[in-house]
Design a protein around this motif. Structure first.
Motif, mmCIF file in Angstrom:
data_model
loop_
_atom_site.group_PDB
_atom_site.id
_atom_site.type_symbol
_atom_site.label_atom_id
_atom_site.label_comp_id
_atom_site.label_asym_id
_atom_site.label_seq_id
_atom_site.Cartn_x
_atom_site.Cartn_y
_atom_site.Cartn_z
ATOM 1 N N CYS A 1 4.718 -1.228 14.665
ATOM 2 C CA CYS A 1 5.550 -0.313 13.866
ATOM 3 C C CYS A 1 6.252 0.710 14.752
ATOM 4 O O CYS A 1 5.992 1.920 14.677
ATOM 5 C CB CYS A 1 4.697 0.384 12.814
ATOM 6 S SG CYS A 1 3.984 -0.735 11.594
ATOM 7 N N SER B 1 -0.964 -3.173 14.038
ATOM 8 C CA SER B 1 0.079 -2.555 13.219
ATOM 9 C C SER B 1 0.714 -1.371 13.940
ATOM 10 O O SER B 1 1.933 -1.176 13.890
ATOM 11 C CB SER B 1 -0.506 -2.107 11.877
ATOM 12 O OG SER B 1 -1.023 -3.204 11.159
ATOM 13 N N CYS C 1 -2.145 0.413 6.613
ATOM 14 C CA CYS C 1 -1.837 1.712 6.013
ATOM 15 C C CYS C 1 -1.819 2.865 7.018
ATOM 16 O O CYS C 1 -0.915 3.704 6.970
ATOM 17 C CB CYS C 1 -2.827 2.004 4.887
ATOM 18 S SG CYS C 1 -2.541 3.596 4.062
ATOM 19 N N ALA D 1 6.829 -1.497 9.135
ATOM 20 C CA ALA D 1 5.782 -0.923 8.283
ATOM 21 C C ALA D 1 6.017 -1.272 6.819
ATOM 22 O O ALA D 1 5.075 -1.620 6.089
ATOM 23 C CB ALA D 1 5.730 0.591 8.469
ATOM 24 N N CYS D 2 7.268 -1.196 6.376
ATOM 25 C CA CYS D 2 7.584 -1.561 4.992
ATOM 26 C C CYS D 2 7.319 -3.045 4.746
ATOM 27 O O CYS D 2 6.811 -3.429 3.684
ATOM 28 C CB CYS D 2 9.044 -1.234 4.687
ATOM 29 S SG CYS D 2 9.417 0.533 4.622
ATOM 30 N N ARG E 1 1.548 3.225 8.592
ATOM 31 C CA ARG E 1 2.695 3.140 7.681
ATOM 32 C C ARG E 1 3.824 4.077 8.096
ATOM 33 O O ARG E 1 5.003 3.728 8.031
ATOM 34 C CB ARG E 1 2.251 3.472 6.256
ATOM 35 C CG ARG E 1 3.362 3.352 5.221
ATOM 36 C CD ARG E 1 2.850 3.713 3.841
ATOM 37 N NE ARG E 1 1.710 2.877 3.472
ATOM 38 C CZ ARG E 1 0.936 3.116 2.412
ATOM 39 N NH1 ARG E 1 1.168 4.172 1.642
ATOM 40 N NH2 ARG E 1 -0.067 2.321 2.134
ATOM 41 N N ARG F 1 -1.714 -4.772 3.577
ATOM 42 C CA ARG F 1 -1.217 -3.440 3.225
ATOM 43 C C ARG F 1 -2.271 -2.377 3.515
ATOM 44 O O ARG F 1 -1.981 -1.327 4.093
ATOM 45 C CB ARG F 1 -0.827 -3.401 1.754
ATOM 46 C CG ARG F 1 -0.376 -2.020 1.262
ATOM 47 C CD ARG F 1 -0.098 -2.045 -0.234
ATOM 48 N NE ARG F 1 0.217 -0.721 -0.730
ATOM 49 C CZ ARG F 1 1.441 -0.210 -0.762
ATOM 50 N NH1 ARG F 1 2.461 -0.924 -0.313
ATOM 51 N NH2 ARG F 1 1.655 0.999 -1.228
ATOM 52 N N SER G 1 3.566 -3.791 4.396
ATOM 53 C CA SER G 1 2.985 -3.319 3.137
ATOM 54 C C SER G 1 3.267 -4.265 1.979
ATOM 55 O O SER G 1 2.651 -4.148 0.912
ATOM 56 C CB SER G 1 3.524 -1.927 2.802
ATOM 57 O OG SER G 1 4.906 -1.978 2.510
ATOM 58 N N ARG G 2 4.176 -5.231 2.184
ATOM 59 C CA ARG G 2 4.531 -6.162 1.114
ATOM 60 C C ARG G 2 3.956 -7.558 1.334
ATOM 61 O O ARG G 2 4.242 -8.475 0.566
ATOM 62 C CB ARG G 2 6.058 -6.245 0.997
ATOM 63 C CG ARG G 2 6.717 -4.897 0.731
ATOM 64 C CD ARG G 2 8.215 -5.003 0.606
ATOM 65 N NE ARG G 2 8.612 -5.775 -0.561
ATOM 66 C CZ ARG G 2 9.877 -5.988 -0.924
ATOM 67 N NH1 ARG G 2 10.852 -5.486 -0.183
ATOM 68 N NH2 ARG G 2 10.160 -6.702 -1.991
ATOM 69 N N ARG H 1 -2.306 -7.407 -0.359
ATOM 70 C CA ARG H 1 -3.093 -6.185 -0.488
ATOM 71 C C ARG H 1 -3.961 -5.943 0.744
ATOM 72 O O ARG H 1 -4.140 -4.807 1.179
ATOM 73 C CB ARG H 1 -3.971 -6.262 -1.737
ATOM 74 C CG ARG H 1 -3.179 -6.219 -3.035
ATOM 75 C CD ARG H 1 -4.112 -6.253 -4.230
ATOM 76 N NE ARG H 1 -3.353 -6.209 -5.488
ATOM 77 C CZ ARG H 1 -3.916 -6.244 -6.693
ATOM 78 N NH1 ARG H 1 -5.250 -6.342 -6.801
ATOM 79 N NH2 ARG H 1 -3.168 -6.196 -7.775
#
Length: 313
Positions: free
Chosen positions: A17, A13, A39, A24-25, A42, A35, A28-29, A32
């Motif tokens: 990112c 990640s 994190c 990152a957005c 993020r 996400r 997160s979708r 879970r």
């Protein structure tokens, strides 16, 4: 993906990112599990394009509401110019409020910030020294604020605590480097000035350049109007008073079409954003140099800018 260790997904990640927040957005979708695993990354890179106050305030509201141990912002890009659109200059409806919100954002994320690019218009970006915030781990900084007709502050303050103790690379557009950078960023190793305006030519490549004891590379791109003889990038030594203190100096010509001053802000925004992303991806960005012509003769350029402390490389 469910079989991969969480630590590996987290590491992936961070590598993904680097686009200012879109990836990152999206992560997160996904679900879970993803996400939670993504994190820590993020807010790894965050960008704000445009003069709207809403994105700044929305981000600050969410970021400040996070619990202890929240992910930090490591790379930040701020520009009053929109990412897409045909305008040549941004439209600032509330410049004072915008400047205040940017100042709040910088103070909030300063602790972990490693790279920062600020592209302002008519002083919409707060003065980083006047802000008085220490950026303890900031290593690379790009600043542009145009138009900026004000004279440079040539005063060198007595600084007991530098604001940028870890800063190594400083890139400025349009203006020369204020002398106080030698006090607030004593460890600078690389300096670049893009499209340096003629009224700063008299200061030389750097005002009081002997104060930059760690300097290893100086890149200059003078903005010379009505130059009849084009020139290629060439390498020199600067500060010839002492052979041991000579700094490699690269003089770059303007890019094609850069003589059109009406599109200068738009070009600065897009170029800086591209270079910012490139640096996050491990590329040279604005510090990458073209093939240098060691034997290049550009006496017209040196005569126009009036720099005398330059000798062949």
């Amino acid at each position: 993906m469910d079989t991969l260790p969480v630590e590996l997904i987290t590491r992936i990640s961070f590598l993904a990112c680097t686009d200012g927040g879109l990836t990152a957005c999206s992560l997160s979708r996904v679900c879970r599990f993803v996400r939670a695993a993504a994190c820590p990354a993020r807010y790894y890179s965050v960008s704000f394009d445009g003069a709207s106050l809403l994105p700044l305030r929305s981000f600050l509201s969410v970021y400040q509401a996070e619990q202890a141990g929240k992910p930090r912002v490591h790379h930040l890009f701020i520009s009053t110019f929109p990412l897409r659109g045909g305008e040549l200059t941004p439209i600032l409806h509330s410049p004072e409020e915008y400047t205040s919100e940017v100042g709040t954002l910088l103070r909030t994320v300063s602790a972990a910030l490693e790279t920062l690019t600020c592209i302002g218009f008519r002083r919409s970006i707060p003065d980083l020294v006047a802000l008085g915030t220490v950026f303890p781990v900031l290593e690379e900084l790009t600043i542009c604020d145009m138009p900026n007709p004000h004279r440079l502050d040539l005063h060198v303050p007595d600084v007991s605590r530098p604001l940028f103790p870890a800063l190594r690379m400083l890139h400025k557009w349009n203006r020369s480097i204020e002398p106080w950078w030698s006090a607030h960023a004593p460890g600078l190793t690389h300096i670049r000035i893009s499209e340096l305006l003629p009224h700063d030519f008299a200061l030389g490549p750097l005002p009081d350049g002997s104060a930059y004891h760690c300097l290893k590379q100086l890149i200059l791109q003078p903005r010379i109007r009505d130059l009849n003889v084009p020139f290629r990038a060439a390498s020199f030594f600067w500060n010839s008073s002492s052979a041991t203190d000579r700094v490699p100096l690269c003089i770059l010509p303007l890019e094609q079409g850069a003589h059109r001053s009406t599109a200068q802000f738009k070009r600065c925004h897009r170029t800086s954003r591209r270079q910012w992303v490139a640096r996050l991806e491990g590329q040279p960005g604005c510090w990458g140099l073209p093939v240098l012509d060691v034997n290049a003769k550009i006496p017209n350029v040196l005569e126009i800018v009036g720099w005398k402390d330059i000798v062949p490389y």
